[in-house]
Write an enzyme that holds these catalytic residues in place. Structure first.
Site, PDB file in Angstrom:
ATOM      1  N   ASP A   1      -1.370  43.592  40.126  1.00 25.99           N
ATOM      2  CA  ASP A   1      -2.742  43.813  40.590  1.00 25.99           C
ATOM      3  C   ASP A   1      -2.849  43.882  42.108  1.00 25.99           C
ATOM      4  O   ASP A   1      -1.881  43.577  42.833  1.00 25.99           O
ATOM      5  CB  ASP A   1      -3.668  42.711  40.036  1.00 25.99           C
ATOM      6  CG  ASP A   1      -3.051  41.323  40.152  1.00 25.99           C
ATOM      7  OD1 ASP A   1      -2.113  41.138  40.939  1.00 25.99           O
ATOM      8  OD2 ASP A   1      -3.530  40.406  39.456  1.00 25.99           O
TER       9      ASP A   1
ATOM     10  N   HIS B   1      -7.042  34.114  32.663  1.00 30.77           N
ATOM     11  CA  HIS B   1      -6.732  35.516  32.954  1.00 30.77           C
ATOM     12  C   HIS B   1      -5.245  35.736  33.215  1.00 30.77           C
ATOM     13  O   HIS B   1      -4.524  34.833  33.629  1.00 30.77           O
ATOM     14  CB  HIS B   1      -7.617  36.082  34.080  1.00 30.77           C
ATOM     15  CG  HIS B   1      -7.306  35.642  35.478  1.00 30.77           C
ATOM     16  ND1 HIS B   1      -8.298  35.477  36.426  1.00 30.77           N
ATOM     17  CD2 HIS B   1      -6.139  35.371  36.110  1.00 30.77           C
ATOM     18  CE1 HIS B   1      -7.731  35.124  37.563  1.00 30.77           C
ATOM     19  NE2 HIS B   1      -6.431  35.054  37.407  1.00 30.77           N
TER      20      HIS B   1
ATOM     21  N   ASN C   1      -9.128  30.449  34.221  1.00 29.45           N
ATOM     22  CA  ASN C   1      -9.992  30.877  33.112  1.00 29.45           C
ATOM     23  C   ASN C   1      -9.213  31.638  32.038  1.00 29.45           C
ATOM     24  O   ASN C   1      -9.790  32.289  31.178  1.00 29.45           O
ATOM     25  CB  ASN C   1     -11.148  31.741  33.639  1.00 29.45           C
ATOM     26  CG  ASN C   1     -10.657  33.019  34.313  1.00 29.45           C
ATOM     27  OD1 ASN C   1      -9.460  33.279  34.349  1.00 29.45           O
ATOM     28  ND2 ASN C   1     -11.582  33.816  34.840  1.00 29.45           N
TER      29      ASN C   1
ATOM     30  N   GLU D   1     -10.001  39.535  33.284  1.00 26.62           N
ATOM     31  CA  GLU D   1     -10.899  38.395  33.128  1.00 26.62           C
ATOM     32  C   GLU D   1     -11.336  38.235  31.668  1.00 26.62           C
ATOM     33  O   GLU D   1     -11.213  39.180  30.871  1.00 26.62           O
ATOM     34  CB  GLU D   1     -12.137  38.614  34.016  1.00 26.62           C
ATOM     35  CG  GLU D   1     -11.826  38.776  35.508  1.00 26.62           C
ATOM     36  CD  GLU D   1     -11.441  37.464  36.205  1.00 26.62           C
ATOM     37  OE1 GLU D   1     -10.853  36.572  35.572  1.00 26.62           O
ATOM     38  OE2 GLU D   1     -11.735  37.351  37.414  1.00 26.62           O
TER      39      GLU D   1
END
Ligand code: GLP
Length: 237
Positions: free
Chosen positions: A67, A138, A136, A143
Site C-alpha cells: 500500500d 485490517h 481493527n 479496512e
C-alpha cells in the site's frame, strides 16, 4: 495456519528473516509482497544483516508493496516508498526497478490501481506475502467492510487507522485520509503468507482473526481460508 511463537520483536524479526531467506534461496526469481508499519522493521534489519554477511542476495528478487498513502510525495519521510528505501532497499542489492509501490501521487488513482494489478500479473504470482495486522483487523489498508474479492483500489482510511498512524506525523491533520492498497482478492492469490503480529495490544484482534467468524468486518479473518499461512507472534493464542 502454522504458528511460530516468539518472545519479542527481535526474535520475530529473526524468524521472519529466516523464512524470507529460505524462500529467496529456493526460487530463481522470487517475488515478495512486502508490508510497512512498525512490526516488519526487525525483519528488514535482519535481512540487511544477512545480506551484509553474504548469506543472501536480492539481485533476482522482485517486490510489490501492499500500500501507499495518497497525496504524499515519495521523498516525504512518511511515504511508504521512503520507508522501504530507507529501511531495506537502499541497504541491499535489489534492483530499484524491481521494487514496486503504488504511486499515491498519480493523476488518475483508479488507473494507477489497475496498472499495479497488471504489474503483479505480468510478474507472475507473489511467492511470499508479508502482512502486518491493523488494530481493527485490517491487512494492507483493507479496512473493515471491504469486500473480500477486491483488487488494488483506493480506500478512505478509518479514523482509527489515521489515529494509529498519527504517531509518525507532526499533527493529526497531516495524516492522509486516503490510500491505495492491494485488495484482499490480490493478497489471497499469494502462494504463501507470512503474518507478523507483535504486542499485547493486538491480542484481542488476533484472537478474532484466528478463531472468530470469517467476516468482512474483520478483514484478516479471511486468512483462515488461505492454505499456507505462517503466523509469527509474541502473543499467547
Ligand atoms: C498500517 C499498514 C499496514 C500495517 C498496519 C500495522 O496501517 N498499512 O500494512 O500492517 O498498519 O502497523 P504496525 O505494524 O505499525 O502496527
Amino acid at each position: 495456519m502454522k504458528i511460530v511463537k516468539v518472545r519479542n520483536k527481535e526474535e520475530l524479526g529473526k524468524k521472519a528473516a529466516e523464512l524470507v531467506t529460505e524462500k529467496v534461496y529456493q526460487l530463481q526469481k522470487p517475488i515478495l509482497g512486502l508490508a510497512t508499519g512498525s512490526t516488519p522493521e526487525t525483519l528488514y534489519e535482519n535481512l540487511i544483516r544477512k545480506y551484509k554477511d553474504g548469506k543472501i542476495s536480492f539481485n533476482h528478487t522482485t517486490t510489490f508493496n501492499l500500500d501507499e498513502y495518497v497525496g504524499i510525495d515519495k521523498n516525504d519521510s512518511n511515504s511508504y516508498r521512503y520507508y522501504m528505501d530507507h529501511k531495506l532497499f537502499n541497504s541491499i542489492d535489489i534492483k530499484q526497478e524491481n521494487t514496486h509501490i503504488p504511486d499515491g501521487l498519480a493523476d488518475n488513482l483508479e488507473e494507477e490501481c489497475q496498472y499495479y494489478e497488471r504489474l503483479i500479473k505480468e510478474a507472475g504470482k507473489i511467492d511470499l506475502q508479508v502482512l502486518g495486522l491493523g488494530l481493527n483487523g485490517h491487512i494492507g489498508f483493507n479496512e473493515p467492510g471491504t469486500p473480500f474479492d477486491k483488487r488494488t483500489h483506493v480506500v478512505e482510511l478509518d479514523q482509527s487507522t489515521r489515529e494509529a498512524n498519527a504517531r509518525f506525523f507532526n499533527q493529526m491533520d497531516d495524516v492522509p485520509t486516503q490510500a491505495l492498497t492491494m485488495g484482499i482478492g490480490t493478497i489471497m492469490e499469494a502462494s504463501e503468507i507470512l503474518l507478523l503480529v507483535q504486542g499485547e495490544k493486538k491480542a484481542e484482534i488476533l484472537k478474532e482473526v484466528m478463531n472468530g467468524e470469517i467476516t468482512e468486518e474483520v478483514p484478516a479473518s479471511i486468512l483462515q481460508r488461505h492454505p499456507r499461512v505462517t503466523l509469527i507472534t509474541d502473543i499467547d493464542i
